[in-house]
Design a protein around this motif. Structure first.
Motif, PDB file in Angstrom:
ATOM      1  N   PRO A  58       0.824  -1.211   0.000  1.00 29.74           N
ATOM      2  CA  PRO A  58       0.000   0.000   0.000  1.00 29.74           C
ATOM      3  C   PRO A  58       0.859   1.263   0.000  1.00 29.74           C
ATOM      4  O   PRO A  58       2.039   1.224   0.371  1.00 29.74           O
ATOM      5  N   GLY A  59       0.261   2.343  -0.395  1.00 23.95           N
ATOM      6  CA  GLY A  59       0.979   3.608  -0.493  1.00 23.95           C
ATOM      7  C   GLY A  59       1.590   4.080   0.813  1.00 23.95           C
ATOM      8  O   GLY A  59       2.597   4.787   0.802  1.00 23.95           O
ATOM      9  N   ASP A  60       1.003   3.696   1.941  1.00 26.33           N
ATOM     10  CA  ASP A  60       1.543   4.131   3.227  1.00 26.33           C
ATOM     11  C   ASP A  60       2.496   3.109   3.843  1.00 26.33           C
ATOM     12  O   ASP A  60       2.886   3.237   4.993  1.00 26.33           O
ATOM     13  N   GLY A  61       2.896   2.117   3.061  1.00 29.80           N
ATOM     14  CA  GLY A  61       3.812   1.094   3.566  1.00 29.80           C
ATOM     15  C   GLY A  61       5.250   1.601   3.628  1.00 29.80           C
ATOM     16  O   GLY A  61       5.697   2.342   2.755  1.00 29.80           O
ATOM     17  N   CYS A  62       5.969   1.202   4.646  1.00 29.92           N
ATOM     18  CA  CYS A  62       7.362   1.604   4.838  1.00 29.92           C
ATOM     19  C   CYS A  62       8.296   0.617   4.131  1.00 29.92           C
ATOM     20  O   CYS A  62       7.858  -0.331   3.483  1.00 29.92           O
ATOM     21  N   GLU A  63       9.595   0.839   4.266  1.00 28.31           N
ATOM     22  CA  GLU A  63      10.582  -0.041   3.630  1.00 28.31           C
ATOM     23  C   GLU A  63      10.479  -1.471   4.159  1.00 28.31           C
ATOM     24  O   GLU A  63      10.633  -2.427   3.398  1.00 28.31           O
ATOM     25  N   ALA A  64      10.202  -1.633   5.441  1.00 27.50           N
ATOM     26  CA  ALA A  64      10.063  -2.972   6.010  1.00 27.50           C
ATOM     27  C   ALA A  64       8.823  -3.668   5.446  1.00 27.50           C
ATOM     28  O   ALA A  64       8.840  -4.872   5.185  1.00 27.50           O
TER      29      ALA A  64
END
Length: 89
Positions: A58-64
């Motif tokens: 998703p667009g709000d997902g971080c690198e992890a």
């Protein structure tokens, strides 16, 4: 799978409020590592693909978050090549 197993609890804790599916992603990731048959692994990856929208970050997902989904996707593809799901990805 090692990367996915390492990061799944982390992204669940950080993003789980807005992405409740991450609880199931973590559970399935743990189950893949413990699965004893190819049939079990195939069924678990079928559910992982469904739960994650084919590993769409998703667009709000971080690198992890991205690393977890890429590791799962890679392990899913690798199982078709005859590699073991418990191997490092």
């Amino acid at each position: 799978m090692a990367t996915a197993a390492q990061f799944a609890p982390l992204i669940e804790r950080v993003h789980g409020e807005h992405h409740p599916e991450l609880t199931r992603v973590r559970e399935l990731t743990e189950q893949v590592q413990q699965a004893s048959s190819a049939g079990q692994v195939a069924a678990l990856f079928d559910e992982l693909r469904a739960v994650t929208g084919n590993y769409a970050v998703p667009g709000d997902g971080c690198e992890a978050f991205e690393a977890t989904y890429r590791a799962l996707e890679h392990a899913d593809a690798a199982r078709g090549l005859g590699t073991t799901p418990g191997g490092t990805v």
